[in-house]
Write a protein that holds these residues in place. Structure first.
Motif, PDB file in Angstrom:
ATOM      1  N   PRO A  41       0.831  -1.210   0.000  1.00  0.00           N
ATOM      2  CA  PRO A  41       0.000   0.000   0.000  1.00  0.00           C
ATOM      3  C   PRO A  41       0.864   1.259   0.000  1.00  0.00           C
ATOM      4  CG  PRO A  41      -0.777  -1.580   1.629  1.00  0.00           C
ATOM      5  CD  PRO A  41       0.558  -2.071   1.158  1.00  0.00           C
ATOM      6  N   LEU A  42       0.343   2.290  -0.638  1.00  0.00           N
ATOM      7  CA  LEU A  42       1.039   3.568  -0.724  1.00  0.00           C
ATOM      8  C   LEU A  42       0.352   4.595   0.166  1.00  0.00           C
ATOM      9  CD1 LEU A  42       1.537   3.827  -4.600  1.00  0.00           C
ATOM     10  CD2 LEU A  42       3.189   3.011  -2.913  1.00  0.00           C
ATOM     11  N   MET A  43       1.145   5.544   0.656  1.00  0.00           N
ATOM     12  CA  MET A  43       0.625   6.683   1.396  1.00  0.00           C
ATOM     13  C   MET A  43       1.311   7.932   0.867  1.00  0.00           C
ATOM     14  SD  MET A  43       0.590   5.177   5.309  1.00  0.00           S
ATOM     15  CE  MET A  43      -0.676   6.288   5.921  1.00  0.00           C
ATOM     16  N   VAL A  44       0.581   9.047   0.855  1.00  0.00           N
ATOM     17  CA  VAL A  44       1.124  10.308   0.380  1.00  0.00           C
ATOM     18  C   VAL A  44       1.008  11.341   1.489  1.00  0.00           C
ATOM     19  CG1 VAL A  44      -1.056  11.116  -0.621  1.00  0.00           C
ATOM     20  CG2 VAL A  44       1.110  11.989  -1.522  1.00  0.00           C
ATOM     21  N   LEU A  45       1.987  12.208   1.571  1.00  0.00           N
ATOM     22  CA  LEU A  45       1.985  13.258   2.585  1.00  0.00           C
ATOM     23  C   LEU A  45       1.077  14.390   2.146  1.00  0.00           C
ATOM     24  CD1 LEU A  45       3.164  14.348   5.248  1.00  0.00           C
ATOM     25  CD2 LEU A  45       5.033  15.345   3.900  1.00  0.00           C
ATOM     26  N   ASP A  46       0.154  14.755   3.006  1.00  0.00           N
ATOM     27  CA  ASP A  46      -0.702  15.900   2.745  1.00  0.00           C
ATOM     28  C   ASP A  46       0.179  17.135   2.548  1.00  0.00           C
ATOM     29  OD1 ASP A  46      -2.373  18.130   2.891  1.00  0.00           O
ATOM     30  OD2 ASP A  46      -3.636  17.284   4.462  1.00  0.00           O
ATOM     31  N   PRO A  47       0.106  17.777   1.374  1.00  0.00           N
ATOM     32  CA  PRO A  47       1.013  18.906   1.110  1.00  0.00           C
ATOM     33  C   PRO A  47       0.810  20.089   2.042  1.00  0.00           C
ATOM     34  CG  PRO A  47      -0.675  18.750  -0.589  1.00  0.00           C
ATOM     35  CD  PRO A  47      -0.790  17.502   0.233  1.00  0.00           C
ATOM     36  N   HIS A  48      -0.328  20.150   2.715  1.00  0.00           N
ATOM     37  CA  HIS A  48      -0.600  21.263   3.620  1.00  0.00           C
ATOM     38  C   HIS A  48      -0.368  20.904   5.085  1.00  0.00           C
ATOM     39  CE1 HIS A  48      -2.303  23.177   0.123  1.00  0.00           C
ATOM     40  NE2 HIS A  48      -3.147  22.190  -0.027  1.00  0.00           N
ATOM     41  N   HIS A  49       0.048  19.680   5.324  1.00  0.00           N
ATOM     42  CA  HIS A  49       0.227  19.240   6.706  1.00  0.00           C
ATOM     43  C   HIS A  49       1.580  19.713   7.242  1.00  0.00           C
ATOM     44  CE1 HIS A  49      -0.558  16.613  10.159  1.00  0.00           C
ATOM     45  NE2 HIS A  49       0.734  16.342  10.134  1.00  0.00           N
ATOM     46  N   PRO A  50       1.601  20.437   8.349  1.00  0.00           N
ATOM     47  CA  PRO A  50       2.899  20.833   8.922  1.00  0.00           C
ATOM     48  C   PRO A  50       3.642  19.614   9.431  1.00  0.00           C
ATOM     49  CG  PRO A  50       1.102  21.358  10.422  1.00  0.00           C
ATOM     50  CD  PRO A  50       0.457  20.919   9.146  1.00  0.00           C
ATOM     51  N   LEU A  51       4.947  19.655   9.309  1.00  0.00           N
ATOM     52  CA  LEU A  51       5.745  18.494   9.685  1.00  0.00           C
ATOM     53  C   LEU A  51       6.894  18.949  10.587  1.00  0.00           C
ATOM     54  CD1 LEU A  51       5.704  15.449   9.113  1.00  0.00           C
ATOM     55  CD2 LEU A  51       7.301  15.849   7.250  1.00  0.00           C
ATOM     56  N   PRO A  52       6.632  19.170  11.851  1.00  0.00           N
ATOM     57  CA  PRO A  52       7.695  19.619  12.750  1.00  0.00           C
ATOM     58  C   PRO A  52       8.688  18.497  13.012  1.00  0.00           C
ATOM     59  CG  PRO A  52       5.708  19.152  13.994  1.00  0.00           C
ATOM     60  CD  PRO A  52       5.338  19.034  12.540  1.00  0.00           C
ATOM     61  N   PRO A  53       9.911  18.824  13.415  1.00  0.00           N
ATOM     62  CA  PRO A  53      10.884  17.783  13.761  1.00  0.00           C
ATOM     63  C   PRO A  53      10.329  16.880  14.866  1.00  0.00           C
ATOM     64  CG  PRO A  53      11.929  19.938  13.642  1.00  0.00           C
ATOM     65  CD  PRO A  53      10.455  20.179  13.566  1.00  0.00           C
ATOM     66  N   GLN A  54      10.626  15.599  14.753  1.00  0.00           N
ATOM     67  CA  GLN A  54      10.163  14.630  15.740  1.00  0.00           C
ATOM     68  C   GLN A  54      11.140  14.545  16.913  1.00  0.00           C
ATOM     69  OE1 GLN A  54       6.993  12.898  15.197  1.00  0.00           O
ATOM     70  NE2 GLN A  54       7.106  14.753  13.938  1.00  0.00           N
ATOM     71  N   PRO A  55      10.649  14.222  18.095  1.00  0.00           N
ATOM     72  CA  PRO A  55      11.546  14.145  19.257  1.00  0.00           C
ATOM     73  C   PRO A  55      12.592  13.047  19.086  1.00  0.00           C
ATOM     74  CG  PRO A  55       9.378  13.254  19.778  1.00  0.00           C
ATOM     75  CD  PRO A  55       9.249  13.917  18.447  1.00  0.00           C
ATOM     76  N   LEU A  56      13.775  13.313  19.616  1.00  0.00           N
ATOM     77  CA  LEU A  56      14.894  12.373  19.539  1.00  0.00           C
ATOM     78  C   LEU A  56      15.428  12.089  20.932  1.00  0.00           C
ATOM     79  CD1 LEU A  56      16.840  13.981  16.555  1.00  0.00           C
ATOM     80  CD2 LEU A  56      15.753  11.729  16.530  1.00  0.00           C
ATOM     81  N   PRO A  57      15.997  10.907  21.141  1.00  0.00           N
ATOM     82  CA  PRO A  57      16.667  10.641  22.418  1.00  0.00           C
ATOM     83  C   PRO A  57      17.807  11.627  22.640  1.00  0.00           C
ATOM     84  CG  PRO A  57      16.345   8.612  21.166  1.00  0.00           C
ATOM     85  CD  PRO A  57      16.012   9.734  20.244  1.00  0.00           C
ATOM     86  N   GLU A  58      18.151  11.847  23.867  1.00  0.00           N
ATOM     87  CA  GLU A  58      19.205  12.803  24.202  1.00  0.00           C
ATOM     88  C   GLU A  58      20.509  12.461  23.487  1.00  0.00           C
ATOM     89  OE1 GLU A  58      21.424  14.697  28.154  1.00  0.00           O
ATOM     90  OE2 GLU A  58      19.843  13.185  28.377  1.00  0.00           O
ATOM     91  N   GLY A  59      21.093  13.462  22.865  1.00  0.00           N
ATOM     92  CA  GLY A  59      22.376  13.303  22.198  1.00  0.00           C
ATOM     93  C   GLY A  59      22.291  12.813  20.773  1.00  0.00           C
ATOM     94  N   VAL A  60      21.126  12.353  20.324  1.00  0.00           N
ATOM     95  CA  VAL A  60      20.972  11.858  18.956  1.00  0.00           C
ATOM     96  C   VAL A  60      20.683  13.027  18.023  1.00  0.00           C
ATOM     97  CG1 VAL A  60      19.582  10.408  17.415  1.00  0.00           C
ATOM     98  CG2 VAL A  60      20.191   9.589  19.704  1.00  0.00           C
ATOM     99  N   THR A  61      21.334  13.041  16.876  1.00  0.00           N
ATOM    100  CA  THR A  61      21.151  14.092  15.878  1.00  0.00           C
ATOM    101  C   THR A  61      20.886  13.465  14.512  1.00  0.00           C
ATOM    102  OG1 THR A  61      23.539  14.195  15.472  1.00  0.00           O
ATOM    103  CG2 THR A  61      22.625  15.743  17.080  1.00  0.00           C
ATOM    104  N   ILE A  62      20.238  14.225  13.644  1.00  0.00           N
ATOM    105  CA  ILE A  62      19.976  13.766  12.276  1.00  0.00           C
ATOM    106  C   ILE A  62      20.716  14.670  11.307  1.00  0.00           C
ATOM    107  CG2 ILE A  62      18.208  13.513  10.484  1.00  0.00           C
ATOM    108  CD1 ILE A  62      16.232  12.736  12.604  1.00  0.00           C
ATOM    109  N   ARG A  63      21.335  14.065  10.314  1.00  0.00           N
ATOM    110  CA  ARG A  63      21.962  14.874   9.269  1.00  0.00           C
ATOM    111  C   ARG A  63      21.799  14.196   7.917  1.00  0.00           C
ATOM    112  NH1 ARG A  63      26.963  12.818  11.593  1.00  0.00           N
ATOM    113  NH2 ARG A  63      28.156  11.572  10.090  1.00  0.00           N
TER     114      ARG A  63
END
Length: 306
Positions: free
Chosen positions: A128-150
């Motif tokens: 199955p496919l899902m599409v992101l609502d183009p008007h939906h805000p997408l704030p950064p998701q919480p991360l464990p302490e010290g973890v970073t995304i790049r």
């Protein structure tokens, strides 16, 4: 000519993105993407993204490539039937190339193709496919302490381990915490350096044909990763996997959100994905993704070329 539908845009994506890495060989109403260099092979399927005229299209025969709205696209020359012989020709070419006999297509566009493929002895799986609502805000998701995304570039020192991570994640399916961790990740990363896989990926990152992101522990170990390939303002996010020992911390969702945000910021207007498990779909739904049809593919076929 009307605006292209979501289905049209996904079809256009499937027709476009492999051409950065593969040549298209035509077999009547079917097409086979043949990888130009090293890497996982691509699939066969209906010819995508042909313009269709206004008005109804006459249909004859047991299987046809279904037209869509006027001014949009269909998965092949209008009215051209797909036969068992066409499927056999593509499979013969795949055997000649030494690649898996894999096919992939949108169920809603060519629904009757499934019966022909299964009659040929190939088991079909649904994604199955899902599409992101183009008007939906997408704030950064919480991360464990010290973890970073790049987002990684071609020379990122973490690249080998990030490429190794999905091998462990998808070998241990599900969302439960598993045994594979840092030691196993280091071993697989070494193999990918030795066999040339890492060097194969670097050019795609340099050209922007692939965007790769990961969540890193404070010591630099990647804990979750994913990627997308942009084409014509459309992308499918894929390869989201979490190191089995690091599961159940929201890392996959955080990487997904980061990739979708990055894509939006770089001109992508349609972001979609496929999933295999209901538990994963619920996570994506919370991020703003909604159902968008179904991809059909050969069960257990290799991951589509990266």
């Amino acid at each position: 000519m009307g605006e292209p539908t979501l289905r049209d845009r996904i079809e256009l994506y499937y027709a476009s993105v492999p051409l950065g890495f593969a040549d298209a060989e035509e077999f009547g109403p079917l097409r086979l993407f043949v990888r130009k260099g090293e890497g996982a092979p691509y699939y066969g399927g209906p010819n995508h993204a042909y313009p269709v005229p206004a008005g109804p299209v006459p249909v004859s025969g047991p299987v046809f490539v279904d037209p869509v709205a006027a001014g949009s696209a269909s998965s092949g020359p209008v009215g051209m039937e797909i036969t068992a012989a066409d499927i056999a020709r593509v499979r013969a070419r795949q055997r000649e190339l030494g690649v898996a006999e894999s096919f992939e297509w949108l169920a809603e566009v060519t629904p009757s193709l499934r019966a022909l493929v299964e009659a040929a002895g190939l088991p079909v799986a649904e994604r199955p496919l899902m599409v992101l609502d183009p008007h939906h805000p997408l704030p950064p998701q919480p991360l464990p302490e010290g973890v970073t995304i790049r987002v990684l570039d071609a020379d990122d020192p973490g690249l080998p381990a990030v490429l190794a991570l999905p091998r462990l994640a998808f070998a241990d399916v599900g969302t439960a915490v598993g045994p594979a961790g840092r030691a196993e990740l280091a071993m697989v990363a070494e193999k990918l350096v030795a066999d040339g896989t890492v060097e194969t990926i670097r050019p795609t990152l340099l050209t922007g044909h692939k965007v790769l992101a990961a969540a890193f522990a404070p010591d630099g170990t990647p804990l979750a990763a994913g990627h997308y390939h942009p084409a014509r303002g459309i992308t499918e996010i894929g390869g989201i996997g979490t190191l089995p020992t690091a599961r159940r911390q929201g890392l996959g969702a955080a990487v997904m959100a980061a990739l979708a945000t990055h894509a939006r910021e770089h001109g992508v207007h349609t972001v979609f994905l496929a999933y295999a498990e209901a538990a994963v779909a619920r996570i994506y739904a919370r991020l703003g993704f909604r159902p968008a049809g179904t991809t059909l593919l050969i069960a257990d076929q290799p991951a589509r070329g990266q």
